[in-house]
Design an enzyme around this catalytic site. Structure first.
Site, PDB file in Angstrom:
ATOM      1  N   LYS A 181      45.659  22.321  16.437  1.00  0.00           N
ATOM      2  CA  LYS A 181      45.921  23.680  15.966  1.00  0.00           C
ATOM      3  C   LYS A 181      46.184  23.600  14.473  1.00  0.00           C
ATOM      4  CE  LYS A 181      48.624  26.526  14.878  1.00  0.00           C
ATOM      5  NZ  LYS A 181      48.677  27.432  13.648  1.00  0.00           N
ATOM      6  N   GLY A 235      55.166  19.739   9.328  1.00  0.00           N
ATOM      7  CA  GLY A 235      55.542  21.075   8.892  1.00  0.00           C
ATOM      8  C   GLY A 235      57.012  21.144   8.558  1.00  0.00           C
ATOM      9  N   SER A 236      57.565  22.325   8.648  1.00  0.00           N
ATOM     10  CA  SER A 236      58.949  22.539   8.250  1.00  0.00           C
ATOM     11  C   SER A 236      59.920  21.931   9.253  1.00  0.00           C
ATOM     12  CB  SER A 236      59.232  24.033   8.113  1.00  0.00           C
ATOM     13  OG  SER A 236      59.274  24.660   9.388  1.00  0.00           O
ATOM     14  N   THR A 237      61.104  21.615   8.763  1.00  0.00           N
ATOM     15  CA  THR A 237      62.143  21.062   9.634  1.00  0.00           C
ATOM     16  C   THR A 237      62.544  22.069  10.700  1.00  0.00           C
ATOM     17  OG1 THR A 237      62.959  19.609   7.884  1.00  0.00           O
ATOM     18  CG2 THR A 237      64.493  20.140   9.664  1.00  0.00           C
ATOM     19  N   GLU A 238      62.605  23.333  10.335  1.00  0.00           N
ATOM     20  CA  GLU A 238      62.991  24.370  11.291  1.00  0.00           C
ATOM     21  C   GLU A 238      62.039  24.404  12.479  1.00  0.00           C
ATOM     22  OE1 GLU A 238      63.536  29.258  11.490  1.00  0.00           O
ATOM     23  OE2 GLU A 238      62.881  28.282   9.637  1.00  0.00           O
ATOM     24  N   GLU A 257      56.686  14.857  11.188  1.00  0.00           N
ATOM     25  CA  GLU A 257      56.787  14.617   9.750  1.00  0.00           C
ATOM     26  C   GLU A 257      57.187  15.950   9.142  1.00  0.00           C
ATOM     27  OE1 GLU A 257      56.455  14.929   6.155  1.00  0.00           O
ATOM     28  OE2 GLU A 257      54.279  14.803   6.377  1.00  0.00           O
ATOM     29  N   CYS A 291      55.326  17.897   0.869  1.00  0.00           N
ATOM     30  CA  CYS A 291      56.619  17.572   1.466  1.00  0.00           C
ATOM     31  C   CYS A 291      57.353  16.485   0.692  1.00  0.00           C
ATOM     32  CB  CYS A 291      56.437  17.156   2.922  1.00  0.00           C
ATOM     33  SG  CYS A 291      55.228  15.838   3.151  1.00  0.00           S
ATOM     34  N   GLU A 390      64.418  22.905   0.531  1.00  0.00           N
ATOM     35  CA  GLU A 390      63.027  22.668   0.141  1.00  0.00           C
ATOM     36  C   GLU A 390      62.396  23.973  -0.320  1.00  0.00           C
ATOM     37  OE1 GLU A 390      59.306  20.110   1.859  1.00  0.00           O
ATOM     38  OE2 GLU A 390      60.291  21.475   3.265  1.00  0.00           O
TER      39      GLU A 390
END
Length: 497
Positions: A181, A235-238, A257, A291, A390
């Site tokens: 995706k 992608g994002s930590t969230e 990651e 990142c 970030e």
């Protein structure tokens, strides 16, 4: 703004197929906002079809049961096909996210090497035997490695194909099959990539499938699918936390990651010309949309004024413009929402006491709505928002320090731990600092270099697991232990061991 558009379909089971629904997503060129392609807004039914195709390719000996040399030969053909289409793929990448064509050309020109490296690993992957500690040694025990099965991968918009290949190349080498995706902002290159890999690289049908669409629909359906054996995400930590929770609920492994807020540390002994180049490379190359961006610039107080003068002078000379122009040095932010996020962080930094040393505005002489000047904030304290969160844009926060112990404490005072840079001509100091920094990748007198054979990943909230290198391959393999009795006699059934 709309121009002539190309309509793409999903890529499932070795061919382009229509989505289950008619809704589509526009793909824009960030430089001027023109729409140049559309892709399907996929559905859960589309994900089902893709996973089914990947499962068949894995289960019917199409891929996983090939001899290692046979799988390696396909990966080498894939690498050759990528080389032949490197220019085309680079242009697609730039048209999607506005990254410089010269950076994308370099990335795509080296992309085949990931497949060649992991083709070599196909031929050298080995198990091991374990000495018996029971039955007087009359046991033969060996450990073999087997692929997990079907991988569900979700990738971001900032380096779409490179970050896909970090996952795809080792997964295929391990014998896994793949459902991908891509980001809704950058889906076209993945669709074309899948076509090239199957039609010209010889990848069997169903081994690599691409379903485009919203993360809340396609991404969630993929990560939570009952027939996915492993999840890989960048992608994002969230979002990574949610994916990790979903994978944990399904009891499947997840490689993550995630974000970064990497320190770039300049000591008094540093070559300031090199350090300035390295800081520019770390934060303004790729418009800060990476990142591992060196967004926290720590400068020793003895050289802070001189460094900031050099840094600002270089920033003023950066040539913003059309990323398709090889002379352009910094392109636009990838989309308007991200631009607004970046500007909001700059405003917050100033409100909290930082000084806007340079930048922070959208140039008047460039088209579209996504250009942002390279931005330098000084007088930043480590507890400020711009030093802790970030930003993912061309915004550098400059902080000062007085000695090695202080900068180590400041650099490690972060939820993230993806990367770090050290600028010093004192190699003993470089070793000490590299050992003490809490980050997965450390550069000394360099920044933002990666390779297929060097593991990459983060500490703390920057993720779980490693990509690239032998560690990247191990992420797609599981171990099976096999015991053979050589004694001919079964022990007491009520005694274990």
């Amino acid at each position: 703004m709309t121009t002539d558009t190309t309509a793409y379909d999903l890529f499932i089971d070795g061919e382009f197929v229509a989505s289950d629904e008619d809704e589509r997503i526009d793909v824009e060129y960030p430089y001027d906002g023109t729409t140049w392609a559309t892709v399907p807004s996929g559905t859960t039914a589309d994900v089902d079809r893709a996973v089914d195709a990947a499962r068949r390719a894995f289960a019917d000996e199409t891929w996983a049961e090939l001899l290692p040399s046979e799988r390696a030969a396909v990966l080498e053909d894939v690498a050759d096909a990528i080389d032949e289409h490197a220019d085309e793929l680079a242009e697609l990448e730039t048209r999607q996210n506005g990254k410089l064509i010269r950076e994308m050309s370099s990335q795509m020109g080296g992309l085949g090497e990931w497949f060649r490296y992991y083709a070599g690993q196909c031929r050298t992957l080995e198990g091991r035997t374990i000495p018996a500690e029971s039955k007087d040694g009359q046991l033969f025990t060996h450990v073999k490695k087997e692929p997990y099965g079907v991988v569900g991968a979700v990738t971001p918009w900032n380096s779409p194909l490179l970050l896909t290949v970090f996952k795809l190349a080792p997964a295929l080498a391990a014998g896994c099959t793949f459902v991908h995706k891509p980001s809704s902002y950058t889906p076209v290159s993945a669709l074309r990539f899948a076509e090239i890999l199957h039609e010209e690289g010889g990848l069997p049908a169903g081994v690599y499938n691409v379903v485009t669409g919203a993360g809340s629909v396609v991404g969630d359906a993929l990560v939570n699918h009952d027939d996915i054996d492993k999840v890989a995400f960048t992608g994002s930590t969230e979002v990574g936390r949610r994916i990790s929770a979903d994978a944990g609920e399904s009891l499947i492994p997840a490689s993550l990651e995630l974000g970064g807020k990497s320190p770039n540390i300049i000591f008094p002994s540093a070559d300031l010309d090199n350090a300035t180049n390295g800081v520019i490379k770390g934060i303004f190359a790729a418009t800060g949309q990476t990142c591992l961006a060196g967004s926290r610039v720590f400068v020793h107080e003895e050289i802070a004024d001189e460094f900031v003068d050099r840094f600002v002078e270089r920033a003023t000379d950066i040539d913003l413009g059309d990323p398709m122009d090889p002379e352009t040095e910094m392109g636009p932010v990838a989309f308007r929402d991200q631009w607004e996020t970046d500007v909001s962080y700059i405003e917050t930094g100033v409100e909290e006491g930082a000084t806007l040393e340079f930048g922070g505005d959208q140039p008047d002489d460039l088209p579209g709505e996504c250009f942002l000047q390279p931005t330098i904030l000084t007088d930043v304290e480590n507890d400020m928002t711009v030093a802790q969160e970030e930003i993912f844009g061309p915004v550098a926060s400059v902080l000062t320090f007085s000695d090695e112990a202080e900068v180590l404490e400041l650099a490690n005072d972060s939820q993230f731990g993806l990367a770090a840079g050290i600028w010093t001509e004192e190699m003993r100091q470089a070793h000490r600092v590299a050992d003490a920094l809490e980050a997965g990748t450390i550069w000394v007198n360099e920044y933002r270099t990666l390779s297929f054979n060097a593991p990459f990943g983060g500490y703390k909230d920057s993720g779980l697991g490693r990509e690239n290198g032998l560690e990247g391959l191990e992420a797609y393999l599981q171990e099976k232990t096999v015991w053979f009795d050589l004694s001919g006699t079964v022990d007491d059934p009520f005694k274990l061991g």
